[in-house]
Write a protein that holds these residues in place. Structure first.
Motif, PDB file in Angstrom:
ATOM      1  N   SER A  53       0.826  -1.207   0.000  1.00 11.84           N
ATOM      2  CA  SER A  53       0.000   0.000   0.000  1.00 11.84           C
ATOM      3  C   SER A  53       0.862   1.259   0.000  1.00 11.84           C
ATOM      4  O   SER A  53       0.513   2.262  -0.649  1.00 11.84           O
ATOM      5  CB  SER A  53      -0.938  -0.001   1.210  1.00 11.84           C
ATOM      6  OG  SER A  53      -1.838  -1.089   1.155  1.00 11.84           O
ATOM      7  N   LYS A 103     -10.481   5.375 -11.067  1.00  8.88           N
ATOM      8  CA  LYS A 103      -9.596   4.320 -10.577  1.00  8.88           C
ATOM      9  C   LYS A 103      -8.400   4.837  -9.773  1.00  8.88           C
ATOM     10  O   LYS A 103      -8.116   4.303  -8.686  1.00  8.88           O
ATOM     11  CB  LYS A 103      -9.117   3.444 -11.736  1.00  8.88           C
ATOM     12  CG  LYS A 103      -8.345   2.212 -11.268  1.00  8.88           C
ATOM     13  CD  LYS A 103      -8.022   1.269 -12.411  1.00  8.88           C
ATOM     14  CE  LYS A 103      -7.268   0.040 -11.892  1.00  8.88           C
ATOM     15  NZ  LYS A 103      -6.950  -0.901 -12.993  1.00  8.88           N
ATOM     16  N   LYS A 150       0.617   6.866  -6.752  1.00  8.86           N
ATOM     17  CA  LYS A 150      -0.623   7.571  -7.057  1.00  8.86           C
ATOM     18  C   LYS A 150      -0.650   9.001  -6.514  1.00  8.86           C
ATOM     19  O   LYS A 150      -1.487   9.803  -6.941  1.00  8.86           O
ATOM     20  CB  LYS A 150      -1.821   6.801  -6.487  1.00  8.86           C
ATOM     21  CG  LYS A 150      -1.983   5.387  -7.044  1.00  8.86           C
ATOM     22  CD  LYS A 150      -2.204   5.379  -8.536  1.00  8.86           C
ATOM     23  CE  LYS A 150      -2.408   3.967  -9.070  1.00  8.86           C
ATOM     24  NZ  LYS A 150      -2.503   3.926 -10.540  1.00  8.86           N
ATOM     25  N   LYS A 159      -9.633   5.964  -6.337  1.00  9.85           N
ATOM     26  CA  LYS A 159     -10.145   4.833  -5.569  1.00  9.85           C
ATOM     27  C   LYS A 159      -8.994   3.980  -5.039  1.00  9.85           C
ATOM     28  O   LYS A 159      -8.999   3.560  -3.871  1.00  9.85           O
ATOM     29  CB  LYS A 159     -11.067   3.982  -6.447  1.00  9.85           C
ATOM     30  CG  LYS A 159     -11.714   2.810  -5.722  1.00  9.85           C
ATOM     31  CD  LYS A 159     -12.662   2.054  -6.647  1.00  9.85           C
ATOM     32  CE  LYS A 159     -13.309   0.866  -5.920  1.00  9.85           C
ATOM     33  NZ  LYS A 159     -14.224   0.110  -6.826  1.00  9.85           N
ATOM     34  N   THR A 160      -8.009   3.728  -5.874  1.00 15.47           N
ATOM     35  CA  THR A 160      -6.838   2.948  -5.440  1.00 15.47           C
ATOM     36  C   THR A 160      -6.070   3.684  -4.356  1.00 15.47           C
ATOM     37  O   THR A 160      -5.626   3.078  -3.367  1.00 15.47           O
ATOM     38  CB  THR A 160      -5.915   2.673  -6.640  1.00 15.47           C
ATOM     39  OG1 THR A 160      -6.646   1.971  -7.653  1.00 15.47           O
ATOM     40  CG2 THR A 160      -4.702   1.851  -6.226  1.00 15.47           C
ATOM     41  N   THR A 168       2.217   1.717  -3.630  1.00 18.98           N
ATOM     42  CA  THR A 168       1.177   2.163  -4.565  1.00 18.98           C
ATOM     43  C   THR A 168       0.717   3.577  -4.237  1.00 18.98           C
ATOM     44  O   THR A 168       0.479   4.396  -5.141  1.00 18.98           O
ATOM     45  CB  THR A 168      -0.017   1.200  -4.529  1.00 18.98           C
ATOM     46  OG1 THR A 168       0.434  -0.129  -4.805  1.00 18.98           O
ATOM     47  CG2 THR A 168      -1.062   1.592  -5.556  1.00 18.98           C
ATOM     48  N   GLN A 227      -7.901   3.376  -1.071  1.00 17.49           N
ATOM     49  CA  GLN A 227      -7.812   2.023  -0.527  1.00 17.49           C
ATOM     50  C   GLN A 227      -6.454   1.788   0.132  1.00 17.49           C
ATOM     51  O   GLN A 227      -6.360   1.139   1.178  1.00 17.49           O
ATOM     52  CB  GLN A 227      -8.042   0.987  -1.635  1.00 17.49           C
ATOM     53  CG  GLN A 227      -8.067  -0.455  -1.139  1.00 17.49           C
ATOM     54  CD  GLN A 227      -9.150  -0.694  -0.112  1.00 17.49           C
ATOM     55  OE1 GLN A 227     -10.330  -0.502  -0.405  1.00 17.49           O
ATOM     56  NE2 GLN A 227      -8.775  -1.117   1.091  1.00 17.49           N
ATOM     57  N   CYS A 228      -5.406   2.329  -0.474  1.00 17.67           N
ATOM     58  CA  CYS A 228      -4.072   2.198   0.120  1.00 17.67           C
ATOM     59  C   CYS A 228      -4.023   2.865   1.494  1.00 17.67           C
ATOM     60  O   CYS A 228      -3.496   2.295   2.463  1.00 17.67           O
ATOM     61  CB  CYS A 228      -3.019   2.811  -0.802  1.00 17.67           C
ATOM     62  SG  CYS A 228      -2.718   1.891  -2.313  1.00 17.67           S
TER      63      CYS A 228
END
Length: 508
Positions: free
Chosen positions: A229, A253, A236, A256-257, A232, A260-261
């Motif tokens: 996480s 996307k 991002k 959202k990613t 990523t 989530q991380c």
């Protein structure tokens, strides 16, 4: 002006660097200075500052170079425009500063509660989830309060020295892990991965006063997820910061990613904090609880528990990348410079006098060790560019009047690779920090920042690095990848190796 021009030409001719961009910049500055007020105040505005067009910068950023090459764009900006230029993309507009004297001017005017760049996407996530800010995201009085509390445990030398036994235990497990991971001829592939686990285990031992199993043969799934996480999220971060918020609806996307991380990281930190606090309560049996670890200390203050969660989460992610990247680059360079490695090993063994475990107090007698880490951080600063937003007043930097609330990017990578500042800037030369006749501007290489906004975990990170490098050199000869692969840096918000680093760890 003419004499200064000649001196600059001569200095740059010796260094092998083109003088044209700097000379043009000095001429522009001189023109502005000539129109100065009687008291010498320069009134040159940002409108006259050079820099790429919006389309030109977008082309460089995405088509020609890419976000992973932001550090290279610093060098190109310095060559094209001189030590100050402006650039804009999307909602972000910034003044770039790439000279140590100018960086010093900025930092000396940052005020009592300096503000870093607005990590907008980080803050947007916290607002969305109802999380509090931590030390990396808070500003003003909120930041000042937490900074003061943590400084007592993370910046005072005597307080940091108390962690050497704990960190030595983590280093011992790293040595075992490296032995387990070796293939034929002692080759360990992708050493940065091992150092990620080592970095997380080390900072966790300081924050929680407990081990979380990062260096065990089987790593807990939640630990694997936490590290993934972090990686990523940093990838991002740049993308979500340059994207206007309305684009999150069209291209959901990345955002959202990203969220989530952060969910994964907050859950990881919260789980370990809650577990340790429960254990402390159970051991206390109604008496006053005691503890030296930082999470416990923060929990005993008047800070809301959500603020504790946020600060510990941010300290965890900051500690992992700093250790992993610097350890990887240190051993990479030492493997390619065996003569430096041999001298450093001799220094360590001379200081330890037969002991296997170095202590915090030993480092003061290891000048080459300190110089090696300084040189690695000069070549590969974990944070290739820092930033400031001066909120209290307009400031003057390099002959320009910069309005308050302007984002100023401090180009540390370009400054630390500038041949006018460091001769042979791309060479690994630790001795440059030991030569008393060779001095450097104090702001030429500041990998941990300077002043009140400097890295709160600097002393702990340095101690962990020193202890680990000393132990590894005692146990192994570290040799380069037999395939001779050369590794370059890339930007992933932080500066990291572009591809995997493979090294041989040969038993001594």
């Amino acid at each position: 002006m003419i004499s200064v021009r000649r001196m600059l030409q001569q200095a740059l001719r010796v260094s092998g660097r083109s003088a044209t961009p700097l000379l043009r910049w000095m001429e522009r500055w001189a023109e502005g200075a000539a129109a100065a007020a009687p008291d010498g105040t320069v009134v040159r505005s940002l409108d006259s500052m050079p820099g790429p067009s919006v389309l030109g910068f977008a082309w460089d950023l995405f088509a020609r170079r890419g976000l992973s090459k932001l550090h290279q764009l610093q060098l190109e900006g310095l060559q094209r425009y001189g030590p100050m230029w402006k650039a804009s993309f999307g909602p972000i507009s910034t003044v770039h500063v790439a000279h140590p004297a100018l960086i010093e001017q900025v930092l000396r005017q940052e005020g009592q509660r300096p503000m870093r760049s607005d990590l907008s996407s980080w803050k947007d996530y916290r607002k969305l989830r109802g999380q509090h800010y931590g030390l990396l995201t808070s500003e003003g009085e909120e930041w000042q309060e937490v900074r003061s509390l943590l400084a007592k445990h993370m910046l005072r030398p005597k307080a940091v020295e108390a962690y050497d036994e704990t960190l030595n235990g983590v280093v011992s497990d790293l040595i075992v892990k490296l032995r387990q991971r070796r293939h034929a001829e002692g080759l360990v592939t992708d050493v940065a991965r091992d150092f990620y686990y080592f970095g997380l285990e080390g900072i966790s031992s300081v924050l929680f006063e407990s081990r979380i199993g990062c260096l065990e043969p089987v790593v807990p799934k939640e630990t694997e997820l936490f590290i993934e996480s972090i990686n990523t999220m940093f990838v991002k971060t740049l993308l979500t910061m340059v994207m206007p918020k309305w684009m999150h609806m069209l291209f959901p996307k990345p955002w959202k990613t990203f969220c989530q991380c952060w969910d994964n990281m907050f859950e990881f930190a919260k789980g370990h904090i809650d577990k340790r606090l429960r254990e402390a309560e159970e051991k206390s049996n109604g008496d006053k609880m005691e503890g030296n670890y930082i999470a416990y200390y923060l929990s005993r203050t008047d800070l809301p528990i959500k603020t504790v969660y946020s600060n510990i989460t941010e300290l965890l992610l900051a500690g992992v990348d700093t250790i992993s990247s610097t350890m990887s680059w240190s051993l990479y360079e030492l493997s390619r410079h065996p003569e430096v490695q041999a001298s450093l090993r001799d220094e360590v063994m001379t200081v330890l006098k037969g002991r296997k475990l170095p202590r915090a107090e030993d480092v003061a007698r290891m000048p080459l060790m300190k110089a090696t880490v300084k040189e690695v951080l000069r070549l590969y600063p974990v944070i290739p560019a820092n930033a400031r937003v001066i909120t209290e007043k307009d400031i003057q930097v390099g002959g320009y009047l910069i309005p308050k609330n302007t984002l100023i990017t401090l180009c540390h990578f370009a400054t630390s690779r500038d041949p006018a500042v460091f001769p042979n800037p791309d060479e690994f030369l630790p001795q440059r920090w030991l030569n008393k006749d060779q001095t450097h501007h104090p702001y030429a290489s500041v990998p941990f920042g300077v002043g009140k906004r400097s890295c709160i975990g600097r002393r702990i990170a340095e101690l962990e690095l020193y202890l680990a490098l000393a132990r590894i050199l005692i146990e192994f000869d570290v040799r380069a990848d037999p395939k001779g692969v050369s590794v370059k840096p890339m930007t992933r918000t932080l500066l990291v190796p572009e591809n995997v680093i493979n090294l041989q760890f040969v038993e001594r």
